[in-house]
Structure formats: structure tokens, C-alpha cells
Motif scaffolding. Structure first.
Motif, mmCIF file in Angstrom:
data_model
loop_
_atom_site.group_PDB
_atom_site.id
_atom_site.type_symbol
_atom_site.label_atom_id
_atom_site.label_comp_id
_atom_site.label_asym_id
_atom_site.label_seq_id
_atom_site.Cartn_x
_atom_site.Cartn_y
_atom_site.Cartn_z
ATOM 1 N N TYR A 153 0.831 -1.198 0.000
ATOM 2 C CA TYR A 153 0.000 0.000 0.000
ATOM 3 C C TYR A 153 0.868 1.253 0.000
ATOM 4 O O TYR A 153 0.606 2.202 -0.739
ATOM 5 C CB TYR A 153 -0.923 -0.027 1.227
ATOM 6 C CG TYR A 153 -1.707 1.244 1.427
ATOM 7 C CD1 TYR A 153 -2.844 1.516 0.670
ATOM 8 C CD2 TYR A 153 -1.306 2.176 2.389
ATOM 9 C CE1 TYR A 153 -3.567 2.678 0.857
ATOM 10 C CE2 TYR A 153 -2.021 3.343 2.573
ATOM 11 C CZ TYR A 153 -3.149 3.586 1.813
ATOM 12 O OH TYR A 153 -3.848 4.750 1.993
ATOM 13 N N PHE A 154 1.931 1.269 0.817
ATOM 14 C CA PHE A 154 2.779 2.449 0.919
ATOM 15 C C PHE A 154 3.558 2.678 -0.373
ATOM 16 O O PHE A 154 3.779 3.824 -0.776
ATOM 17 C CB PHE A 154 3.743 2.304 2.092
ATOM 18 C CG PHE A 154 4.546 3.543 2.360
ATOM 19 C CD1 PHE A 154 3.975 4.642 2.968
ATOM 20 C CD2 PHE A 154 5.881 3.606 1.982
ATOM 21 C CE1 PHE A 154 4.704 5.789 3.198
ATOM 22 C CE2 PHE A 154 6.626 4.746 2.211
ATOM 23 C CZ PHE A 154 6.032 5.843 2.825
ATOM 24 N N THR A 182 1.202 4.493 -2.651
ATOM 25 C CA THR A 182 0.650 5.784 -2.225
ATOM 26 C C THR A 182 1.683 6.746 -1.654
ATOM 27 O O THR A 182 1.313 7.832 -1.196
ATOM 28 C CB THR A 182 -0.440 5.561 -1.156
ATOM 29 O OG1 THR A 182 0.144 4.900 -0.018
ATOM 30 C CG2 THR A 182 -1.583 4.718 -1.703
ATOM 31 N N TRP A 183 2.988 6.409 -1.684
ATOM 32 C CA TRP A 183 3.975 7.288 -1.048
ATOM 33 C C TRP A 183 3.983 8.706 -1.628
ATOM 34 O O TRP A 183 4.225 9.664 -0.880
ATOM 35 C CB TRP A 183 5.385 6.657 -1.102
ATOM 36 C CG TRP A 183 5.995 6.596 -2.488
ATOM 37 C CD1 TRP A 183 5.945 5.555 -3.355
ATOM 38 C CD2 TRP A 183 6.746 7.632 -3.128
ATOM 39 N NE1 TRP A 183 6.611 5.861 -4.513
ATOM 40 C CE2 TRP A 183 7.121 7.131 -4.402
ATOM 41 C CE3 TRP A 183 7.140 8.920 -2.762
ATOM 42 C CZ2 TRP A 183 7.856 7.889 -5.305
ATOM 43 C CZ3 TRP A 183 7.881 9.673 -3.661
ATOM 44 C CH2 TRP A 183 8.234 9.157 -4.914
ATOM 45 N N LEU A 217 1.431 10.485 -2.398
ATOM 46 C CA LEU A 217 0.357 11.194 -1.696
ATOM 47 C C LEU A 217 0.775 11.565 -0.274
ATOM 48 O O LEU A 217 0.436 12.639 0.230
ATOM 49 C CB LEU A 217 -0.903 10.325 -1.662
ATOM 50 C CG LEU A 217 -1.464 9.905 -3.030
ATOM 51 C CD1 LEU A 217 -2.671 8.999 -2.857
ATOM 52 C CD2 LEU A 217 -1.836 11.133 -3.839
ATOM 53 N N HIS A 218 1.535 10.673 0.370
ATOM 54 C CA HIS A 218 2.029 10.965 1.710
ATOM 55 C C HIS A 218 3.022 12.120 1.690
ATOM 56 O O HIS A 218 3.054 12.943 2.618
ATOM 57 C CB HIS A 218 2.687 9.722 2.321
ATOM 58 C CG HIS A 218 1.719 8.638 2.674
ATOM 59 N ND1 HIS A 218 1.233 7.734 1.762
ATOM 60 C CD2 HIS A 218 1.112 8.333 3.860
ATOM 61 C CE1 HIS A 218 0.396 6.901 2.351
ATOM 62 N NE2 HIS A 218 0.306 7.245 3.626
ATOM 63 N N ILE A 219 3.826 12.201 0.652
ATOM 64 C CA ILE A 219 4.779 13.313 0.518
ATOM 65 C C ILE A 219 4.029 14.631 0.366
ATOM 66 O O ILE A 219 4.387 15.647 0.976
ATOM 67 C CB ILE A 219 5.724 13.089 -0.688
ATOM 68 C CG1 ILE A 219 6.583 11.842 -0.463
ATOM 69 C CG2 ILE A 219 6.598 14.317 -0.911
ATOM 70 C CD1 ILE A 219 7.505 11.944 0.726
ATOM 71 N N LEU A 228 1.144 15.263 1.513
ATOM 72 C CA LEU A 228 0.454 15.528 2.772
ATOM 73 C C LEU A 228 1.405 15.996 3.871
ATOM 74 O O LEU A 228 0.990 16.670 4.820
ATOM 75 C CB LEU A 228 -0.280 14.256 3.229
ATOM 76 C CG LEU A 228 -1.240 14.362 4.412
ATOM 77 C CD1 LEU A 228 -2.376 15.301 4.069
ATOM 78 C CD2 LEU A 228 -1.766 12.995 4.790
ATOM 79 N N LEU A 229 2.695 15.648 3.734
ATOM 80 C CA LEU A 229 3.671 15.913 4.791
ATOM 81 C C LEU A 229 3.748 17.388 5.213
ATOM 82 O O LEU A 229 3.760 17.675 6.422
ATOM 83 C CB LEU A 229 5.054 15.412 4.363
ATOM 84 C CG LEU A 229 6.169 15.546 5.404
ATOM 85 C CD1 LEU A 229 5.811 14.763 6.660
ATOM 86 C CD2 LEU A 229 7.508 15.062 4.823
ATOM 87 N N VAL A 288 0.860 18.210 7.509
ATOM 88 C CA VAL A 288 1.000 17.545 8.803
ATOM 89 C C VAL A 288 2.017 18.274 9.672
ATOM 90 O O VAL A 288 1.808 18.476 10.875
ATOM 91 C CB VAL A 288 1.400 16.068 8.607
ATOM 92 C CG1 VAL A 288 1.710 15.409 9.950
ATOM 93 C CG2 VAL A 288 0.303 15.305 7.895
#
Length: 297
Positions: A4-5, A8-9, A11-13, A15-16, A19
Motif C-alpha cells: 500500500y505504501f 501511495t507514497w 500522496l504521503h509526501i 500531505l507531509l 502535517v
């Protein structure tokens, strides 16, 4: 999770940064609540100031001024929530019956416009309009009525806060309800036409039941703001004459904490508000989930 990561990494970047901003400006400052349990001295800092336990909380609940401020906040916020929920709901029902699209969109734009205006601007405008020699009082006098001290009388000040806030924000709520109405199955209206139902009956038996769930969600979630009466609005419109009826928790914290230097008492009052707000938000979320099937996760 690894699979999964890997997908989707990116998208996490993205979002960082959000956050990090949330942590820096929302979570790290929460450590300041310790000031409410100390006799805070700025030159000693949070960690070295003497710890006094619940001293300031006891003083808050024994101080008539602090209790009056909490009561003012509750009264103003409750009226804003109740009237601010009814007005857009009712107005959206009327606006939904308008069939001339140009007129309908013009009205939508006009009522939505105040939502984008800052209270610094609106506060100045309303202060001039509602002054004893302002336009509103001149109109009242021209109609043979007595002038009203809108910004100097406590009860009238509360009325002014509630009505001006509803006027500013009801356009936003109206658009939400209109969006919900566009999702209603049009075949229901066609069937009602065949049965001979007029517009009033279609609104009562089709439109209102279809919009009730979103109305429940908005009303229940707004209960989380029951101790948030609007700092920007009150600060830009109040004065010492209306402190007894118009002073709210946020303006009290600002005045006592920053202007008078009572940081510990101001923090205690603000912390009390935050705890109550958290409990109310959690409760209203459960109510919205139970009665309107509303869930974030």
C-alpha cells in the motif's frame, strides 16, 4: 502495508507539509496549557515557574466576572447556533422554488458575499451604521421610533451580535442545503405533480424530509462550537459599556492575559473552554453518526 505504501507514497509526501504545519502550530503549543497550573513568570518560563495546582481554576469558578463571561459565551453561541441553523434552512426552501435561474443565481451570490468579508471590515461598517447618530437610528427616528443604543446596551448588543452573524453566514448554509436539494430524485416531484400536489405539499412531503439528514448533521456538529461565540466579531464591535453582557471567553482571555498580564488565569479559562469543546465535539460526532449516519472514518 508495504504494498500500500509503495503505491501511495507520493500522496504521503504531498500531505507531509500540512502535517508538519499542524504539528508545529496546533500540537506543540498545547504544552502551554501547563501555565494554567502555575504562577507563570515569563522570565522563568513554563518549566521553572512555581506549580500551584488548581488554584487558578478555583479562582475562576469563584470569580463572578469569569462566570459571567462563560454564561455570556454560552448564551450568545446558543442563539447563533439555533437561529443560524433555522434561517438558511428556511431560506433555501424558498429559494429552491424560484424557477428564473438568473434571479436565483443573483440572490445566491448576494447572500453569499458577506461570508467572504472579514469582521474587521464588517465591524467598522456596523459600528457606523448602528451608532446613535448612524443610518439605522436616523431611519428609526424618521419612522417616529426612539433611537436604540445597539452597541452600548448589553441586551441590544447580544441581539446585534446574533443577527449580524446570521446575516454574514446564512448564505453559506443556504448553498449547502441547495446542494442537498439538487440530489433529490426528480421523479418524486413528477409523481407528486401527477397526484395533483402543489408546491407547498411537495416541499413538505419531499424536499424537507430529503434535507433533514444534512440539517441534523449541521446542527449536531455546530454544537461543538457552543463555547465559541466568535472572537473576531465581538472584539471588533464591543466596548467597556457592554462587558457585562457581551464579553466572551476569547475576549476575556485576550484582555486578561495579554493586556493585564494574568497569563495563568487566562490560560485556565481557555483550557476549560477547550476541554468542554472537545467533549461537545466528540458527543455531537456520535450523535451525527447515530441519527444521520455521518462518519468521517
Amino acid at each position: 502495508m508495504k504494498m500500500y505504501f509503495r503505491k501511495t507514497w507520493p500522496l504521503h509526501i504531498f500531505l507531509l507539509p500540512s502535517v508538519l504545519l499542524l504539528i508545529i502550530f496546533n500540537y506543540i503549543p498545547m504544552a502551554g496549557f501547563l501555565i494554567g497550573f502555575e504562577d507563570f513568570k515569563p522570565w522563568l518560563g513554563i518549566l521553572k515557574s512555581p506549580f500551584v495546582g488548581l488554584k487558578h481554576f478555583k479562582f475562576m469558578f469563584n470569580d463572578p466576572t469569569a462566570l459571567q463571561v462563560i454564561w455570556n459565551t454560552f448564551i450568545i453561541a446558543v442563539f447563533k447556533i439555533i437561529i443560524g441553523s433555522i434561517v438558511p434552512f428556511a431560506f433555501s426552501l424558498f429559494l429552491n422554488e424560484v424557477r428564473v435561474m438568473l434571479f436565483k443565481r443573483t440572490i445566491q451570490s448576494l447572500i453569499y458575499l458577506p461570508h467572504f468579508l472579514n469582521w474587521v471590515i464588517l465591524g467598522g461598517i456596523l459600528t457606523d451604521l448602528l451608532a446613535t447618530n448612524g443610518l439605522i437610528n436616523q431611519l428609526l427616528e424618521g419612522l417616529g421610533l426612539n433611537r436604540i443604543f445597539f452597541l452600548g446596551s448589553g441586551e441590544w448588543f447580544r441581539f446585534t451580535l446574533v443577527t449580524s452573524d446570521v446575516w454574514k453566514e446564512f448564505g453559506f448554509g443556504t448553498i449547502i442545503y441547495l446542494a442537498a436539494m439538487t440530489g433529490i430524485n426528480q421523479s418524486l416531484y413528477e409523481a407528486a405533480d401527477i397526484d395533483g400536489a402543489n408546491n407547498f405539499k411537495k416541499a413538505i412531503h419531499i424536499t424537507i424530509p430529503a434535507v433533514i439528514p444534512i440539517a441534523i448533521v449541521i446542527a449536531t456538529l455546530s454544537l461543538g462550537n457552543i463555547l465559541n461565540a466568535g472572537f473576531d466579531q465581538v472584539y471588533n464591535m464591543y466596548n467597556p459599556l457592554v462587558y457585562q453582557k457581551g464579553d466572551i471567553i476569547d475576549t476575556y482571555v485576550y484582555r486578561v492575559g495579554l493586556l493585564q498580564g494574568s497569563f495563568s488565569l487566562a490560560t485556565a479559562v481557555g483550557f476549560f473552554k477547550s476541554v468542554i469543546g472537545f467533549i461537545l465535539i466528540a458527543t455531537t460526532y456520535k450523535l451525527a453518526s447515530k441519527y444521520a449516519n455521518y462518519r468521517i472514518f
